[in-house]
Design an enzyme around this catalytic site. Structure first.
Site, short mmCIF file in Angstrom:
data_model
loop_
_atom_site.label_atom_id
_atom_site.label_comp_id
_atom_site.label_asym_id
_atom_site.label_seq_id
_atom_site.Cartn_x
_atom_site.Cartn_y
_atom_site.Cartn_z
N HIS A 127 29.27 5.33 -2.53
CA HIS A 127 30.21 5.07 -1.45
C HIS A 127 31.52 5.82 -1.62
CE1 HIS A 127 31.26 3.15 2.15
NE2 HIS A 127 30.96 1.90 1.88
N ASP A 135 30.18 7.66 3.45
CA ASP A 135 30.59 6.48 4.22
C ASP A 135 29.36 5.76 4.77
OD1 ASP A 135 33.28 6.95 3.78
OD2 ASP A 135 33.46 8.23 5.56
#
Length: 424
Positions: free
Chosen positions: A395, A399
């Site tokens: 992450h 995204d």
């Protein structure tokens, strides 16, 4: 005339190996190009062949020792006539001076529980450090006498040093006595009836360390979706006989998933990228790693520029990788540099799982078992062959929108395989 046998180049980023097994003993005859020793790296097992014919004059290192690339491991008396190979294990002959120290090994475990630091001090000072171990100890400014040793005859291994550091070991020679408390769990527990202790291979230790590093480093998250395999199964059933007849290899599912992933990776390049310090490295190629389970552990050979390969080339490469992985014949250059990985737990019956990243990659796709399930199609309930897909991603660079969109794109390509061919 003595001919030296040295550790060959082991591949990119691999500088040392463990002597796993000697095939020959001192005095035994050996033919040119005959394997004499098996070396185990953190990725593959490599056999070293005799450069000349003759007799084994000296085995410089013992089984379990760590050696660096270019290190001398044996000498062959070229042209000499040696004895025929016996059934006794070669390790008892290699090397001679280490045989004299063998009795001390049996006394070590008894002393370790009562005074672990003292035992480590004695064993480590009695034996010179291997080059790889010495370099790591010096780089971390460690006192080797304070690190519990588990190697043969009480030798300190690189794994001992790494375990010491992971357990909270101090990086200072002056403060080295302080971390004796974290080292307390190291003494091996007594085995109960029905139990046996098997030492982890170097490959298995590396797998464990790298998976844990991935969990500790990446902001790892997994998103899921399911794919209807109806059209893909129909396509495969329709063309599999003609495909095999023309190309000499069976048409499987993996080539479709690789093509679907390369299509999605072009549209969502962050999934194909990696983090390097404070920078992102984007790649204009798709080197796809295909996870293969072997008796020795999980390996991930890489298909280079998979986006440019045909279905037959992909299937042939996958079959070749699978066979050589199980035989331990993969080269180091075939196991490094991937940009994305696909793991198929479905071959073992897994219905759903969350794969762990193969660092430094930022994404890994998990395939699973195809199972007939009821689904709603145009307002009606139908039984369809369904597969769950899982995308684990970092992450920090990917995204949620990119991860979900990537997985949806893979789903679209699998549910409508013609999309792959038409690039739509």
């Amino acid at each position: 005339m003595a001919t030296e046998v040295k550790v060959p180049a082991l591949g990119e980023s691999v500088s040392e190996a463990t002597v796993a097994k000697w095939y020959k003993k001192v005095g035994e005859a050996v033919a040119a190009d005959e394997p004499i020793v098996e070396l185990e790296t953190d990725k593959v097992t490599v056999e070293v062949n005799a450069p000349v014919a003759g007799a084994i004059a000296e085995l410089v290192v013992a089984e379990g020792d760590e050696v660096e690339v270019g290190a001398l491991i044996a000498q062959i008396d070229e042209g000499a006539e040696g004895a025929a190979a016996s059934d006794e294990p070669a390790k008892e002959e290699a090397p001679a001076e280490k045989k004299e120290e063998a009795p001390a090994k049996k006394e070590e475990p008894k002393a370790a529980p009562a005074a672990a630091p003292a035992a480590a001090t004695t064993s480590n000072s009695d034996h010179p450090l291997a080059p790889a171990v010495r370099k790591l100890v010096e780089d971390k400014n460690l006192d080797p006498s304070k690190i519990p040793a588990t190697g043969k005859d009480g030798r300190l291994t690189k794994g001992d040093v790494l375990n010491f550091l992971e357990g909270g070991g101090s990086a200072s020679r002056v403060a080295a006595p302080a971390p004796s408390a974290p080292a307390a769990p190291k003494p091996e527990r007594e085995l109960r009836d029905g139990e046996e202790r098997v030492k982890m291979s170097k490959l298995r230790q590396t797998i464990a360390r790298r998976l844990k590093e991935a969990q500790n480093t990446a902001a790892m998250l997994t998103t899921y979706n399911e794919v209807d395999m109806t059209n893909l199964l129909a396509c495969r059933n329709k063309y599999k006989e003609g495909f095999e007849k023309k190309h000499g290899v069976k048409l499987g599912f993996m080539s479709f998933f690789i093509k679907a992933c390369t299509t999605a990776l072009k549209e969502w390049p962050a999934v194909n990228a990696e983090i390097d310090g404070t920078s992102f490295i984007y790649k204009n190629y798709c080197d796809i790693g295909v996870a293969v389970g072997t008796p020795q552990g999980l390996v991930v050979p890489v298909i280079r520029s998979a986006e440019e390969k045909t279905f037959s080339e992909l299937e042939s490469t996958i079959v070749d990788f699978g066979k050589r992985a199980r035989d331990g014949k993969l080269g180091m250059d075939e196991m490094t540099g991937g940009s994305f990985t696909i793991s198929n737990g479905g071959v073992f019956g897994s219905l759903l799982s969350s794969p762990i990243l193969n660092a430094p990659q930022s994404g890994i796709l998990g395939m699973h078992k195809t199972q007939m399930r009821p689904v709603a199609i145009d307002g009606k309930v139908e039984i369809r062959p369904m597969m769950y897909l899982a995308l684990s991603y970092d992450h920090r660079i990917i995204d949620g929108r990119e991860a979900v969109s990537f997985l949806v794109r893979v789903k679209e390509c699998i549910e409508n395989p013609e999309r792959i061919l038409l690039d739509i």
